[in-house]
Enzyme design. Structure first.
Site, PDB file in Angstrom:
ATOM      1  CE  LYS A 222      -4.343  -1.289   2.097  1.00 56.47           C
ATOM      2  NZ  LYS A 222      -5.163  -1.108   3.305  1.00 56.47           N
ATOM      3  N   GLY A 378       8.664  -5.595   8.972  1.00 58.37           N
ATOM      4  CA  GLY A 378       8.389  -7.029   9.122  1.00 58.37           C
ATOM      5  C   GLY A 378       8.571  -7.868   7.871  1.00 58.37           C
ATOM      6  N   GLY A 401       6.564  -1.355  12.881  1.00 59.18           N
ATOM      7  CA  GLY A 401       6.015   0.001  13.010  1.00 59.18           C
ATOM      8  C   GLY A 401       7.043   0.982  13.545  1.00 59.18           C
TER       9      GLY A 401
HETATM   10  C1  3PG Z   1       5.147  -5.120  17.168  1.00 60.88           C
HETATM   11  O1  3PG Z   1       5.341  -6.325  17.059  1.00 60.88           O
HETATM   12  O2  3PG Z   1       4.668  -4.438  16.245  1.00 60.88           O
HETATM   13  C2  3PG Z   1       5.550  -4.448  18.436  1.00 60.88           C
HETATM   14  O3  3PG Z   1       5.845  -5.388  19.427  1.00 60.88           O
HETATM   15  C3  3PG Z   1       4.496  -3.494  18.893  1.00 60.88           C
HETATM   16  O4  3PG Z   1       3.309  -4.166  19.103  1.00 60.88           O
HETATM   17  P1  3PG Z   1       1.928  -3.422  18.866  1.00 60.88           P
HETATM   18  O5  3PG Z   1       1.827  -3.120  17.404  1.00 60.88           O
HETATM   19  O6  3PG Z   1       0.855  -4.377  19.365  1.00 60.88           O
HETATM   20  O7  3PG Z   1       1.966  -2.167  19.693  1.00 60.88           O
END
Ligand code: 3PG
Ligand code: MG
Length: 419
Positions: A222, A378, A401
């Site tokens: 995206k 990721g 993130g």
């Molecule tokens: C993740 O894996 O993105 C981090 O550990 C943060 O987790 P969250 O997005 O649930 O805040």
């Protein structure tokens, strides 16, 4: 630059450390221990330097969000639903404490399933040199509350468990939570761990002052989720490579046909704006020149090579072709630094994974030539791991993130408390 554990004398001190042990779990078994292993250098350093106690805390998944989903599903299914029962077996830190103990080769005392409040006496009664792990911080609504007063209630409690706060949870550094940021107000000193230090040291220069020429490779599905990072990286990049599903919105914005490829029609103006901004800044924009297509989004679909920018009617682009890879090679060849976020094709499908694999190889080669190479986010991290090239990157981020927000040029609450 952040303050780190190297700046602290740990002798006889009680330490409370936030880690990101939010790892994939299945039936109570750790599926990927990257984040656990990444925290070990800090843990070992703190213990080797004479800490009295080291209290570890983390979230694991999102109990309240999962509970809400489960409740909605139960309601849809017309079933009664018992929140307590649902939550009981999930998101527990005990298996992680056991896993860490095995990795460290020393005990990790789990502080109990009853949560993070009221543990001071338990912690203070431990023998010198004990590592304690608390239950999932997100069992308490105060952890993630929008109300700072509520967050402070938990933060103050956690602060009584340590004389020093160490934040090594880079993956959660973008969250303004009780255990990641608020706690710093209530302890005498807050510093980053080695993981936090390394993440900041590699990611931050990409938006401030990267070794140039710098190449940014941004992929993924995206455009909408990558606008801020594209704009931020444009400031320092000499070339911006755009791949993956989001590339088709750019190609459409340029007037190319894209067949049935993924597109965000509400982002066409954004794409045009980024194309213009790149031109004005003298940044070379590298969009797909050819494609590997299919007639459907399916791992079993037959790959169709399309030797040109335009995608024929009835086909969708699922990977980049050889001309595009040659173009990547040309810009990467002169790069002194590379930041890569997001795959350039559907690498989860074996038949459409080649382009992303080639990017991983080209970036790994660049590391070998002395370029600083950083992989964040990721999916690109998963891709690099899949082709076994993680060790050949200067740095592979543990944050999704968090790395994206840092690359967007934002200030991250969990990092700011270490400055
Ligand atoms: C993740 O894996 O993105 C981090 O550990 C943060 O987790 P969250 O997005 O649930 O805040
Ligand atoms: Mg997340």
């Amino acid at each position: 630059m952040i303050r780190t554990i190297k700046d602290i004398k740990f002798d006889g001190k009680r330490v409370i450390m936030r880690v990101d042990f939010n790892v994939p779990m299945k039936d109570g078994v750790v599926q990927d221990d990257t984040r656990i292993v990444a925290a070990i250098p800090s843990i070992e350093y703190i213990m080797a330097h004479g800490a009295m106690t080291l209290v570890l805390m983390s979230h694991l998944g999102d109990p309240s969000k999962d509970a809400k989903k489960a409740k909605e599903k139960a309601e849809r299914d017309g079933k009664t639903w018992d929140e307590a029962k649902y939550i009981a077996g999930k998101h527990r830190m005990r298996p992680i404490a056991e896993y860490l103990a095995a990795k460290l080769g020393r005990p990790v005392v789990f502080a109990g399933e009853d949560g993070c409040f009221g543990k001071k006496a338990f912690i203070d009664s431990q023998a010198a040199g004990t590592i304690v792990m608390l239950e999932n911080t997100r069992f308490h609504k105060e952890e993630t509350s929008d109300d700072p007063v509520a967050r402070d209630k938990l933060a103050k409690e956690l602060a009584t468990y340590g004389d020093v706060f160490v934040n090594d949870a880079f993956g959660t550094a973008h969250r303004d939570h009780a255990s990641t940021a608020s706690i710093a107000k209530f302890v005498p000193v807050s510093v980053g761990g080695f993981l936090m230090e390394k993440e900041v040291a590699y990611l931050e220069p990409m938006v401030t002052n990267p070794p140039k020429p710098m190449v940014a490779i941004i992929g993924g599905a995206k455009v909408s989720s990558k606008i801020a990072v594209l704009e931020s990286l444009l400031r320092n990049a000499s070339a911006l490579v755009i791949g993956g599903g989001m590339a088709y919105t750019f190609l459409k914005a340029q007037g190319h046909t894209i067949g049935t490829s993924l597109v965000e029609d509400d982002q066409l103006d954004t794409a045009r704006h980024i194309i213009d901004a790149a031109k004005k800044a003298g940044v070379k924009l590298v969009l797909p020149l050819d494609h590997v297509c299919a007639d459907k989004f399916d791992a079993a679909a037959t790959p169709v090579a399309v030797d040109g920018v335009d995608v024929p009617t009835g086909l969708m682009g699922l990977d980049v072709g050889p001309k595009t890879i040659a173009a990547y090679k040309a810009v990467i060849a002169t790069a002194k630094s590379i930041i890569w976020n997001g795959p350039v094709g559907v690498f989860e499908f074996e038949k459409f994974a080649k382009g992303t694999g080639e990017v991983a190889r080209l970036v790994a080669e660049a590391t070998g030539r002395g370029a600083i190479t950083v992989v964040g986010g990721g999916d690109s991290v998963a891709a690099v791991n899949k082709v076994g090239l993680a060790a050949q990157m200067s740095h592979v981020s543990t944050g999704g993130g968090a790395s994206l927000e840092l690359l967007e040029g934002k200030k991250l609450p969990g990092i700011e408390v270490c400055r």
